[in-house]
Design a protein around this motif. Sequence first.
Motif, PDB file in Angstrom:
ATOM      1  N   GLY A 238       0.788  -1.227   0.000  1.00 60.35           N
ATOM      2  CA  GLY A 238       0.000   0.000   0.000  1.00 60.35           C
ATOM      3  C   GLY A 238       0.816   1.271   0.000  1.00 60.35           C
ATOM      4  O   GLY A 238       0.268   2.366   0.180  1.00 60.35           O
ATOM      5  N   VAL A 239       2.128   1.134  -0.207  1.00 56.06           N
ATOM      6  CA  VAL A 239       3.032   2.288  -0.173  1.00 56.06           C
ATOM      7  C   VAL A 239       3.355   2.723  -1.593  1.00 56.06           C
ATOM      8  O   VAL A 239       3.643   1.899  -2.459  1.00 56.06           O
ATOM      9  CB  VAL A 239       4.327   1.937   0.590  1.00 56.06           C
ATOM     10  N   ARG A 240       3.325   4.003  -1.817  1.00 57.73           N
ATOM     11  CA  ARG A 240       3.589   4.539  -3.143  1.00 57.73           C
ATOM     12  C   ARG A 240       5.064   4.460  -3.493  1.00 57.73           C
ATOM     13  O   ARG A 240       5.925   4.802  -2.686  1.00 57.73           O
ATOM     14  CB  ARG A 240       3.122   5.998  -3.226  1.00 57.73           C
ATOM     15  N   PHE A 241       5.350   3.984  -4.703  1.00 54.66           N
ATOM     16  CA  PHE A 241       6.711   4.040  -5.245  1.00 54.66           C
ATOM     17  C   PHE A 241       6.778   5.266  -6.150  1.00 54.66           C
ATOM     18  O   PHE A 241       6.001   5.401  -7.097  1.00 54.66           O
ATOM     19  CB  PHE A 241       7.040   2.782  -6.047  1.00 54.66           C
ATOM     20  N   SER A 242       7.688   6.174  -5.845  1.00 51.09           N
ATOM     21  CA  SER A 242       7.814   7.409  -6.611  1.00 51.09           C
ATOM     22  C   SER A 242       9.017   7.317  -7.540  1.00 51.09           C
ATOM     23  O   SER A 242      10.154   7.295  -7.090  1.00 51.09           O
ATOM     24  CB  SER A 242       7.973   8.607  -5.667  1.00 51.09           C
ATOM     25  N   GLY A 243       8.737   7.245  -8.843  1.00 46.58           N
ATOM     26  CA  GLY A 243       9.841   7.103  -9.785  1.00 46.58           C
ATOM     27  C   GLY A 243       9.751   7.987 -11.001  1.00 46.58           C
ATOM     28  O   GLY A 243      10.620   7.943 -11.871  1.00 46.58           O
ATOM     29  N   VAL A 244       8.703   8.816 -11.073  1.00 46.13           N
ATOM     30  CA  VAL A 244       8.515   9.682 -12.238  1.00 46.13           C
ATOM     31  C   VAL A 244       8.851  11.121 -11.851  1.00 46.13           C
ATOM     32  O   VAL A 244       8.243  11.689 -10.939  1.00 46.13           O
ATOM     33  CB  VAL A 244       7.076   9.598 -12.776  1.00 46.13           C
ATOM     34  N   ALA A 245       9.805  11.700 -12.545  1.00 46.38           N
ATOM     35  CA  ALA A 245      10.274  13.043 -12.200  1.00 46.38           C
ATOM     36  C   ALA A 245       9.209  14.095 -12.442  1.00 46.38           C
ATOM     37  O   ALA A 245       8.377  13.982 -13.348  1.00 46.38           O
ATOM     38  CB  ALA A 245      11.525  13.381 -12.998  1.00 46.38           C
ATOM     39  N   GLY A 246       9.251  15.131 -11.625  1.00 44.07           N
ATOM     40  CA  GLY A 246       8.407  16.297 -11.819  1.00 44.07           C
ATOM     41  C   GLY A 246       9.142  17.320 -12.671  1.00 44.07           C
ATOM     42  O   GLY A 246       9.900  16.968 -13.573  1.00 44.07           O
TER      43      GLY A 246
END
Length: 297
Positions: A238-246
């Motif tokens: 249920g934890v978000r994986f952040s891999g897309v740059a802003g």
Amino acid sequence: MKKVSFAEFGGPDVLQLMDAEEPHAGPGQVRIAVRAAGVNPVDWRVREGQVLGAHPIELPSGVGLDASGVVDEIGEGVEGVEVGDRVFGEGSSTYAEFAVLSAWARMPEGLTFEEAAGYPSVVETALRIIREVGVRSGQTLLVSGASGGVGSAVLQIARDRGITVIGTAGAANQDYLRSLGALATTYGEGWPERVRQLGHVDAALDLAGSGVIRELVELTGDPRKVISIADLGAPELGVRFSGVAGSVPEALAEAVGLISRGKLRIPVEKSYTLAEAAAAHVDSRAGHTRGRRVLVV
């Protein structure tokens, strides 16, 4: 020109230093004579074929996202920069003597090329995950694996925003974390209880991918208050994986402001030559970094 490239996915030995045609700046881009290139975990993840969804590539492929150097070619439509400017930013195939950048900023006074190459991706990542995890001034953020490049940036940015940070790292990096304003403790057996002794945790970041997602969720009480940039299995809990740059240009602008105000400084732990790119990947993958690793051209 010389360029680090790989023709198949695999271990560090697939990296080759080869002769290649020079790239040229397209619309909205600049080309730089590279002075240094940042070494990021995403570089060896791409080389291993781990993150093709976020970073699709065609083989053979160059390596590297971050670089600093001197502008020597300006693409159509680009304003506000001149040939000869010292810049740092993000592009592609930056492990090379020349590279094209799609986002850049002028280097702040007092920053060396080696230092500057270590900032772009890590500052963008740090700003993004602090935003995504929703931590605010007056709250406490737990950072697991806090001594590397992203961790170094997170600790300093959070401190500037009035956020208390608890950082975990190896025994050798405890004083380093404290020097960046964090409450520090070691990872390893019993680490969650050591964190509890330091204070209540409002949000947490997993920067090392060392299998601590369950404990981070327990400490925060909510999987939505945990973000990982290193554990591809995090979503299963249920934890978000952040891999897309802003927005990289916005991140670079904020980095320049922080550096100029003396609020952000990321040390270079070790420098390598282009021919030593494989060794840099081995060391990066091993972790335990204090700050950044860069290739010097």
